[in-house]
Design an enzyme around this catalytic site. Structure first.
Site, PDB file in Angstrom:
ATOM      1  N   ASP A  30       0.840  -1.288   0.045  1.00 46.66           N
ATOM      2  CA  ASP A  30      -0.030   0.109   0.031  1.00 46.66           C
ATOM      3  C   ASP A  30       1.057   1.374  -0.145  1.00 46.66           C
ATOM      4  O   ASP A  30       2.041   1.257   0.730  1.00 46.66           O
ATOM      5  CB  ASP A  30      -0.883  -0.030   1.189  1.00 46.66           C
ATOM      6  CG  ASP A  30      -1.995   0.867   1.130  1.00 46.66           C
ATOM      7  OD1 ASP A  30      -3.165   0.579   0.959  1.00 46.66           O
ATOM      8  OD2 ASP A  30      -1.859   2.273   1.186  1.00 46.66           O
ATOM      9  N   ILE A  31       0.419   2.253  -0.868  1.00 46.93           N
ATOM     10  CA  ILE A  31       1.362   3.506  -0.640  1.00 46.93           C
ATOM     11  C   ILE A  31       1.254   4.295   0.530  1.00 46.93           C
ATOM     12  O   ILE A  31       2.180   5.009   0.640  1.00 46.93           O
ATOM     13  CB  ILE A  31       0.633   4.219  -2.209  1.00 46.93           C
ATOM     14  CG1 ILE A  31       1.753   5.398  -2.832  1.00 46.93           C
ATOM     15  CG2 ILE A  31      -0.735   5.190  -1.814  1.00 46.93           C
ATOM     16  CD1 ILE A  31       1.405   5.853  -3.819  1.00 46.93           C
ATOM     17  N   ASN A  87     -12.663  -3.274   2.634  1.00 50.07           N
ATOM     18  CA  ASN A  87     -13.739  -2.115   2.718  1.00 50.07           C
ATOM     19  C   ASN A  87     -14.904  -2.179   1.446  1.00 50.07           C
ATOM     20  O   ASN A  87     -14.476  -2.342   0.300  1.00 50.07           O
ATOM     21  CB  ASN A  87     -13.107  -0.770   2.759  1.00 50.07           C
ATOM     22  CG  ASN A  87     -12.005  -0.572   4.102  1.00 50.07           C
ATOM     23  OD1 ASN A  87     -12.684  -1.200   4.867  1.00 50.07           O
ATOM     24  ND2 ASN A  87     -11.128   0.003   4.037  1.00 50.07           N
ATOM     25  N   GLY A  93     -15.902   2.650   3.707  1.00 52.07           N
ATOM     26  CA  GLY A  93     -14.499   3.408   3.612  1.00 52.07           C
ATOM     27  C   GLY A  93     -13.876   2.883   2.515  1.00 52.07           C
ATOM     28  O   GLY A  93     -12.572   3.122   2.244  1.00 52.07           O
ATOM     29  N   GLN A  94     -14.360   2.485   1.270  1.00 52.20           N
ATOM     30  CA  GLN A  94     -13.757   1.951   0.083  1.00 52.20           C
ATOM     31  C   GLN A  94     -13.632   3.416  -0.812  1.00 52.20           C
ATOM     32  O   GLN A  94     -14.572   3.878  -1.234  1.00 52.20           O
ATOM     33  CB  GLN A  94     -14.718   1.058  -0.741  1.00 52.20           C
ATOM     34  CG  GLN A  94     -14.031   0.324  -1.902  1.00 52.20           C
ATOM     35  CD  GLN A  94     -15.019  -0.467  -2.770  1.00 52.20           C
ATOM     36  OE1 GLN A  94     -15.996  -0.713  -2.442  1.00 52.20           O
ATOM     37  NE2 GLN A  94     -14.413  -1.147  -3.928  1.00 52.20           N
ATOM     38  N   SER A  95     -12.316   3.424  -1.057  1.00 54.05           N
ATOM     39  CA  SER A  95     -12.059   4.532  -2.022  1.00 54.05           C
ATOM     40  C   SER A  95     -11.728   4.167  -3.314  1.00 54.05           C
ATOM     41  O   SER A  95     -11.809   4.892  -4.184  1.00 54.05           O
ATOM     42  CB  SER A  95     -10.818   5.551  -1.387  1.00 54.05           C
ATOM     43  OG  SER A  95      -9.731   4.627  -1.262  1.00 54.05           O
ATOM     44  N   HIS A 100     -10.446  -5.173  -3.093  1.00 54.59           N
ATOM     45  CA  HIS A 100      -9.173  -5.310  -2.930  1.00 54.59           C
ATOM     46  C   HIS A 100      -9.067  -5.651  -1.345  1.00 54.59           C
ATOM     47  O   HIS A 100      -9.967  -5.457  -0.854  1.00 54.59           O
ATOM     48  CB  HIS A 100      -8.040  -4.088  -2.941  1.00 54.59           C
ATOM     49  CG  HIS A 100      -9.011  -2.768  -2.413  1.00 54.59           C
ATOM     50  ND1 HIS A 100      -9.756  -2.239  -3.002  1.00 54.59           N
ATOM     51  CD2 HIS A 100      -8.804  -2.241  -1.316  1.00 54.59           C
ATOM     52  CE1 HIS A 100     -10.149  -1.117  -2.586  1.00 54.59           C
ATOM     53  NE2 HIS A 100      -9.385  -1.193  -1.356  1.00 54.59           N
ATOM     54  N   HIS A 102      -7.069  -5.625   2.266  1.00 58.18           N
ATOM     55  CA  HIS A 102      -5.856  -5.264   2.794  1.00 58.18           C
ATOM     56  C   HIS A 102      -5.327  -6.371   3.893  1.00 58.18           C
ATOM     57  O   HIS A 102      -6.073  -6.859   4.612  1.00 58.18           O
ATOM     58  CB  HIS A 102      -6.200  -3.924   3.750  1.00 58.18           C
ATOM     59  CG  HIS A 102      -6.833  -2.719   3.258  1.00 58.18           C
ATOM     60  ND1 HIS A 102      -6.180  -1.722   3.005  1.00 58.18           N
ATOM     61  CD2 HIS A 102      -7.908  -2.350   2.643  1.00 58.18           C
ATOM     62  CE1 HIS A 102      -6.858  -0.571   2.330  1.00 58.18           C
ATOM     63  NE2 HIS A 102      -8.104  -1.071   2.104  1.00 58.18           N
TER      64      HIS A 102
HETATM   65  P1  5GP Z   1      -9.684   1.651   0.335  1.00 57.41           P
HETATM   66  O1  5GP Z   1      -9.745   2.910   1.035  1.00 57.41           O
HETATM   67  O2  5GP Z   1     -10.250   1.607  -0.836  1.00 57.41           O
HETATM   68  O3  5GP Z   1     -10.119   0.422   1.169  1.00 57.41           O
HETATM   69  O4  5GP Z   1      -8.202   1.173   0.022  1.00 57.41           O
HETATM   70  C1  5GP Z   1      -7.267   1.964  -0.922  1.00 57.41           C
HETATM   71  C2  5GP Z   1      -5.934   1.691  -0.812  1.00 57.41           C
HETATM   72  O5  5GP Z   1      -5.356   1.958  -1.693  1.00 57.41           O
HETATM   73  C3  5GP Z   1      -5.477   2.740   0.292  1.00 57.41           C
HETATM   74  O6  5GP Z   1      -5.035   2.087   1.567  1.00 57.41           O
HETATM   75  C4  5GP Z   1      -4.769   3.372  -0.441  1.00 57.41           C
HETATM   76  O7  5GP Z   1      -3.302   4.023   0.554  1.00 57.41           O
HETATM   77  C5  5GP Z   1      -4.026   2.741  -1.413  1.00 57.41           C
HETATM   78  N1  5GP Z   1      -3.566   3.459  -2.586  1.00 57.41           N
HETATM   79  C6  5GP Z   1      -4.287   4.295  -3.159  1.00 57.41           C
HETATM   80  N2  5GP Z   1      -3.508   4.761  -4.283  1.00 57.41           N
HETATM   81  C7  5GP Z   1      -2.495   3.941  -4.411  1.00 57.41           C
HETATM   82  C8  5GP Z   1      -1.455   3.670  -5.538  1.00 57.41           C
HETATM   83  O8  5GP Z   1      -1.381   4.290  -6.339  1.00 57.41           O
HETATM   84  N3  5GP Z   1      -0.717   2.824  -5.069  1.00 57.41           N
HETATM   85  C9  5GP Z   1      -0.620   2.083  -4.002  1.00 57.41           C
HETATM   86  N4  5GP Z   1       0.387   1.205  -3.994  1.00 57.41           N
HETATM   87  N5  5GP Z   1      -1.566   1.967  -3.269  1.00 57.41           N
HETATM   88  C10 5GP Z   1      -2.508   3.081  -3.270  1.00 57.41           C
END
Ligand code: 5GP
Ligand code: ZN
Length: 114
Positions: A30-31, A87, A93-95, A100, A102
């Protein structure tokens, strides 16, 4: 999907710090890590969220779980323990709208989450 961030990572348009890959699944760091180990495990096919899992595509869930188990063992977090989260939707909290998981480990994770 052409405008999906994780599809762009899968097709190499956007780089990632790859942890594992096979023909169906990709795992990368994760970034914005929330723990010493924070890996995202994703299907290579575009599935928006857990809401879109069905009888025809659910085989991928098994594959993802097997990959998570392998990664946890390889990174030696399997014994101490780790957490797997997907998420789903806005309140979940899914962005990123590509399914995916975690994988969080390497520290004592609190419960309940925020
Ligand atoms: P969500 O919030 O949808 O459950 O998780 C999305 C995840 O993707 C977040 O933890 C965020 O840090 C990660 N993320 C967003 N953009 C990037 C990216 O460009 N590269 C990587 N490796 N992770 C990303
Ligand atoms: Zn996608």
């Amino acid at each position: 999907m052409s405008d999906c961030l994780f599809c762009k990572i899968i097709n190499g348009e956007i780089p990632c710090d790859k942890v594992f890959e096979n023909e169906k699944v990709l795992a990368f760091n994760d970034i914005d890590p929330q723990a010493p180990v924070h890996i995202l495990v994703i299907p290579k096919v575009h599935i928006e969220s857990l809401n879109d899992i069905n009888q025809d595509n659910c085989e991928i869930i098994k594959e993802i779980h097997l990959v998570i188990k392998k990664i946890a063992k390889d990174l030696k977090i399997d014994r101490d323990g780790y957490r797997v989260i997907t998420n789903c939707g806005e309140l979940g909290g899914q962005s990123v709208k590509h399914l995916h998981y975690h994988v969080l480990g390497g520290r004592n994770l609190k419960w309940p989450p925020g």
